[in-house]
Design a protein around this motif. Structure first.
Motif, PDB file in Angstrom:
ATOM      1  N   HIS A 121       0.767  -1.160  -0.153  1.00 20.94           N
ATOM      2  CA  HIS A 121      -0.141  -0.013  -0.104  1.00 20.94           C
ATOM      3  C   HIS A 121       0.806   1.279   0.231  1.00 20.94           C
ATOM      4  N   GLU A 124       0.083   4.750  -2.231  1.00 23.94           N
ATOM      5  CA  GLU A 124      -1.192   4.769  -2.536  1.00 23.94           C
ATOM      6  C   GLU A 124      -1.833   5.899  -1.986  1.00 23.94           C
ATOM      7  N   THR A 125      -2.598   6.786  -2.798  1.00 19.84           N
ATOM      8  CA  THR A 125      -3.278   7.747  -2.462  1.00 19.84           C
ATOM      9  C   THR A 125      -4.874   7.429  -2.645  1.00 19.84           C
ATOM     10  N   MET A 126      -5.802   8.455  -2.641  1.00 17.66           N
ATOM     11  CA  MET A 126      -7.413   8.069  -2.798  1.00 17.66           C
ATOM     12  C   MET A 126      -7.284   8.094  -4.435  1.00 17.66           C
ATOM     13  N   THR A 129      -5.889   4.753  -5.983  1.00 22.30           N
ATOM     14  CA  THR A 129      -6.876   3.908  -5.523  1.00 22.30           C
ATOM     15  C   THR A 129      -8.375   3.781  -6.101  1.00 22.30           C
ATOM     16  N   LEU A 130      -8.588   5.210  -6.645  1.00 23.15           N
ATOM     17  CA  LEU A 130     -10.032   5.049  -7.487  1.00 23.15           C
ATOM     18  C   LEU A 130      -9.771   4.919  -8.846  1.00 23.15           C
ATOM     19  N   ARG A 132      -6.590   3.584 -10.523  1.00 25.10           N
ATOM     20  CA  ARG A 132      -5.658   2.724 -11.201  1.00 25.10           C
ATOM     21  C   ARG A 132      -5.719   1.450 -10.563  1.00 25.10           C
TER      22      ARG A 132
ATOM     23  N   ARG B 188     -17.790   4.006 -10.080  1.00 23.38           N
ATOM     24  CA  ARG B 188     -16.446   3.581 -10.343  1.00 23.38           C
ATOM     25  C   ARG B 188     -15.671   3.298  -8.932  1.00 23.38           C
ATOM     26  N   SER B 192     -13.499  -0.088  -7.702  1.00 28.68           N
ATOM     27  CA  SER B 192     -12.145   0.280  -7.636  1.00 28.68           C
ATOM     28  C   SER B 192     -11.452  -0.171  -6.471  1.00 28.68           C
ATOM     29  N   LYS B 193      -9.971  -0.119  -6.310  1.00 30.73           N
ATOM     30  CA  LYS B 193      -9.395  -0.495  -5.144  1.00 30.73           C
ATOM     31  C   LYS B 193      -9.999   0.372  -3.922  1.00 30.73           C
ATOM     32  N   LEU B 194     -10.274   1.660  -4.262  1.00 30.22           N
ATOM     33  CA  LEU B 194     -10.596   2.368  -3.008  1.00 30.22           C
ATOM     34  C   LEU B 194     -12.092   1.525  -2.371  1.00 30.22           C
ATOM     35  N   TYR B 218      -8.082   6.065   5.055  1.00 28.96           N
ATOM     36  CA  TYR B 218      -8.969   5.664   4.014  1.00 28.96           C
ATOM     37  C   TYR B 218     -10.278   6.162   4.763  1.00 28.96           C
ATOM     38  N   TYR B 221     -10.502   9.686   3.743  1.00 33.26           N
ATOM     39  CA  TYR B 221     -10.556   9.717   2.097  1.00 33.26           C
ATOM     40  C   TYR B 221     -12.054   9.846   1.858  1.00 33.26           C
TER      41      TYR B 221
END
Lengths: 262, 327
Positions: A121, A124-126, A129-130, A132, B188, B192-194, B218, B221
């Motif tokens: 991790h 990683e940034t917001m 992660t959104l 990529r 999206r 996503s990973k998020l 997180y 975020y």
């Protein structure tokens, strides 16, 4: 498994670099002393067993190593990095990973997603992660680990639907994705049927033998400890009782007394 | 029968799902062609606003599992910022609503930094306290005219860049497009990973930390995104009613309005707030206008019955039960 060697009858640990070092760690909860100056050393490529009666402080030590508990005194080092005072995610990034005593999974995520959560991790940034995707190489490695623990046929299944033993195997795969320096396993075979116990112990020895993965393993099943460990530490009443080659350590009269009152 | 519909929808290939979504969207766009009735338009516009607010809450409350009871604060901050920037500083609301989103995000991040060390009901209580503080400030702060609120200058009605329209049609399209854009962003995020990380935090925070996730970051975020969306829709709301006051934006019940939408539709799902808004808003608007006089307030009894029935028969919301995480 690193074969133990003898030197004039004395057990000698393999001459490898110390990767995890615990020195004089103390931890109390209210009036209860859970750890009273414990020391422990794990060398590169070893499987080190950690045994002791219930309440000896084994899981508390894991919690202290992983930053779940702050230590009252003492230190934990991973290589040259002092872990004492770091938070858990940073300790994971530094190179440790952990499997819990009771199998813990993210029940509504798939088997594949459960493993992928354990990717690196750092950085990683917001936004990353959104937008990529996970690197293909990481996905490939995750799938390889799932295959290694024989769960490929369940790869898109929600992890909550797995049996207890399958969850343990999934946990094992999860601990390996980040290619940690040391893997902490807390009773990996507890509550698992005998067939799966063999699968788990074989997986651990195979990982150690073929990939050089280093393990620190809490285990109550002495057969498993004998089978997989290069070196064993025995804890009793919050402190080190003894350590050494499995046969010698486990047959130490103080250990037998601690376990059986003999 | 609904089970069969679910199975058929789940079996649809991605392209056909998008085609279905397109048909639904075209159907919505066609609504003004069928009726420009004040009441119908009003219901749709409020539904669009609550899709946005429901999506906003869903990010932090549904995906990340942090049950916020204070989202009306971010909604109000966005609304007041948009109104004040326009009325006192001449900043067009086309810029102001996004500025309002950023101010709301700043407030949300401050609130998150103060409360994210708390968990479960303690977190919910802390956010409720924030809502009560927000309400008190809203009623007493002279800069925002306290309880009187801020009225838009009607002289600017219909002027370019004022986002003040004479009839409801432009609002229908503008707020509808914003609701759609927000839903696409959430779609999206869901894939996503998020989205995966936030769901893992919801399921087992301790395990997420042991997987190397910086859980606090997180959550922040999620709070930032969630508050930004609430702020933007607060601005759109102010532009629609051309008035903003603490009673309509900061009353405690407003926090509940926001949460009800995803709870009815499906917490932690992309389409849950859409379905929830189209169930909740018509019920609310029809009962509010239909049950007037001596029956005023009984609308909430109807909403309460709907929620109880959904809790019993469709726990997790309509979509959760029927479609899982249909995406």
């Amino acid at each position: 498994m690193v074969p133990p060697t003898t030197d004039g009858g004395e057990y000698v640990r393999p001459d490898a670099e110390t990767v995890l070092r615990v020195e004089g760690v103390e931890k109390t909860f209210g009036g209860v002393t859970a750890l009273d100056g414990v020391d422990l050393e794990v060398r590169d490529g070893e499987i080190v067993g950690l045994v002791g009666p219930n309440g000896a402080g084994k899981t508390t030590l894991f919690n202290c190593i992983m930053g779940e508990h702050d230590v009252d005194a003492g230190s934990v080092h991973l290589g040259d990095t002092e872990l004492t005072g770091m938070n858990t995610p940073d300790i994971v990034q530094a190179g440790l990973s952990r499997m819990f005593q009771l199998a813990r999974v993210f029940p509504e995520l798939t088997v594949r997603e459960n493993v992928l959560i354990n990717q690196d991790h750092s950085g990683e940034t917001m936004l990353t992660t959104l937008f990529r995707e996970t690197d293909e190489e990481v996905v490939r490695r995750a799938e390889e680990l799932i295959e290694f623990v024989d769960l490929t046929h369940l790869i898109d299944e929600q992890a909550g639907n797995l049996s207890g033993g399958q969850k343990k195997l999934l946990n094992l795969a999860c601990t390996l994705l980040s290619e940690p320096d040391v893997v902490l396993l807390d009773e990996p075979t507890a509550g698992v049927n005998p067939n799966l116990v063999d699968d788990i112990t074989e997986s651990i020895t195979e990982l150690n033998r073929d990939r050089g993965t280093t393990f620190l393993v809490i285990e109550h099943d002495m057969d498993v400890v004998h089978e997989i460990s290069d070196h064993v530490y025995v804890f009793a009443t919050a402190t080190n009782l003894t350590d050494g080659e499995p046969n010698a350590a486990l047959n130490d009269p103080r250990v037998l007394e601690a376990y059986f009152g003999e | 029968m609904i089970g069969t519909i679910r199975d058929r929808l789940n079996d649809l290939p991605t392209r056909q799902r998008w085609a279905l979504a397109g048909v639904v969207l075209l159907g919505l766009l066609a609504v003004p062609q069928v009726s420009t009735n004040f009441f119908v338009m009003n219901v749709f516009i409020y539904a669009f606003i609550f899709i946005g607010l429901g999506q906003s809450w869903n990010v932090i409350g549904g995906y990340a599992g942090q049950f916020s009871l204070g989202h009306a604060v971010m909604f109000a901050v966005g609304g007041y910022t948009t109104a004040i920037l326009f009325i006192r500083h001449g900043v067009t609301p086309y810029v102001g609503i996004f500025a309002g989103g950023f101010v709301a995000a700043a407030v949300g991040l401050f609130l998150g930094a103060a409360t994210f060390r708390l968990r479960y009901h303690y977190f919910a209580m802390a956010t409720l306290a924030a809502a009560l503080i927000g309400k008190t400030v809203g009623f007493r702060w002279e800069y925002i005219n306290g309880a009187s609120g801020i009225e838009y200058p009607f002289a600017q009605l219909g002027t370019p860049w004022s986002m003040m329209f004479r009839d409801k049609l432009p609002y229908f399209y503008l707020i509808g497009v914003m609701a759609l854009a927000t839903t696409l962003v959430i779609y999206r995020m869901d894939r996503s990973k998020l989205g995966m990380y936030l769901r893992s935090i919801d399921m087992d925070q301790g395990l997420a930390r042991n997987s190397g996730l910086n859980v606090f970051n997180y959550k922040m975020y999620a709070m930032g995104v969630s508050s930004y969306i609430a702020g933007v829709f607060g601005g759109l709301y102010a532009q629609y009613v051309l008035y903003i006051d603490p009673m309509s934006t900061l009353r405690v019940l407003r926090n509940i309005d926001i949460i009800i939408v995803p709870i009815i539709g499906g917490v932690g799902t992309v389409l849950g707030p859409v379905v929830g808004a189209f169930i909740f808003i018509p019920i609310r608007e029809y009962t509010r206008t239909g049950l007037s006089g001596g029956y005023t307030g009984l609308g909430w009894v109807v909403v309460g019955v709907v929620i109880v029935l959904i809790s019993i028969y469709r726990p997790g919301g309509v979509l959760n039960q029927y479609f899982g995480r249909w995406d």
